[in-house]
Design an enzyme around this catalytic site. Structure first.
Site, short mmCIF file in Angstrom:
data_model
loop_
_atom_site.label_atom_id
_atom_site.label_comp_id
_atom_site.label_asym_id
_atom_site.label_seq_id
_atom_site.Cartn_x
_atom_site.Cartn_y
_atom_site.Cartn_z
CB THR A 114 4.49 28.51 -0.08
OG1 THR A 114 4.50 29.03 1.96
CG2 THR A 114 3.28 29.56 -0.55
CG ASN A 166 8.01 29.12 2.79
OD1 ASN A 166 7.76 30.04 1.41
ND2 ASN A 166 7.54 29.35 3.71
CD GLU A 170 5.98 33.68 0.74
OE1 GLU A 170 4.76 33.65 0.48
OE2 GLU A 170 6.47 34.54 1.44
#
Length: 165
Positions: free
Chosen positions: A28, A30, A80
């Protein structure tokens, strides 16, 4: 109907807990806390889908978790983004731009890591299908937001609902 969508956000990618890549198999990107805190209060926690690009590059499909990730008991709300593309490098410090086009499901807890991973895989498949099937959502990937300059100030028009087109 979620009146705040599409929603555009941008910010530099920061390091998270590294659970996405190591435990879940879904790395992910972020957003920093200030981007998360700039979300309108009407934003429900849950799983969203839409479009993303990194450093003004190609636009890819994405799914995004907005919330506290109850399975991990996070203390801070997070955004995310899992971009549906394989990058061969770390993206920390890169500029992430996202267009949140739709809502998949509310945030929830899971009984096991396997159940969480299964739900994430279903979310990815559903997001792909929805983005391919809906012409108006598909058109969002061509937004000037992704290709123009974007200020880091999250209060500009590009980070507001229905802005950036």
């Amino acid at each position: 109907m979620l009146n705040y969508l599409p929603y555009y956000a941008s910010g530099c990618i920061v390091e998270g807990f590294r659970r996405g890549s190591s435990e879940l198999g879904v790395p992910t990107a972020n957003y920093p806390l200030e981007v998360v805190k700039s979300l309108p209060c009407c934003f429900k926690t849950g799983i969203y889908y839409g479009w993303a690009n990194v450093d003004n590059g190609p636009v890819y499909k994405m799914v995004m978790s907005i919330g506290w990730n109850p399975f991990y008991n996070n203390k801070e709300k997070s955004m995310e983004t899992h971009i549906l593309h394989d990058f061969d490098c770390d993206l920390y410090g890169s500029l992430l731009k996202t267009c949140i086009a739709g809502f998949l499901r509310p945030e929830k807890n899971f009984d096991s890591l396997e159940d969480l991973i299964h739900a994430i895989q279903e979310d990815k498949c559903l997001a792909k299908d929805l983005l391919d099937a809906d012409e108006s959502k598909r058109a969002l990937q061509d937004s000037q937001f992704f290709y123009g300059t974007c200020k880091e100030n999250k209060n500009d028009k590009d980070s507001q609902p229905n802005g950036g087109t």
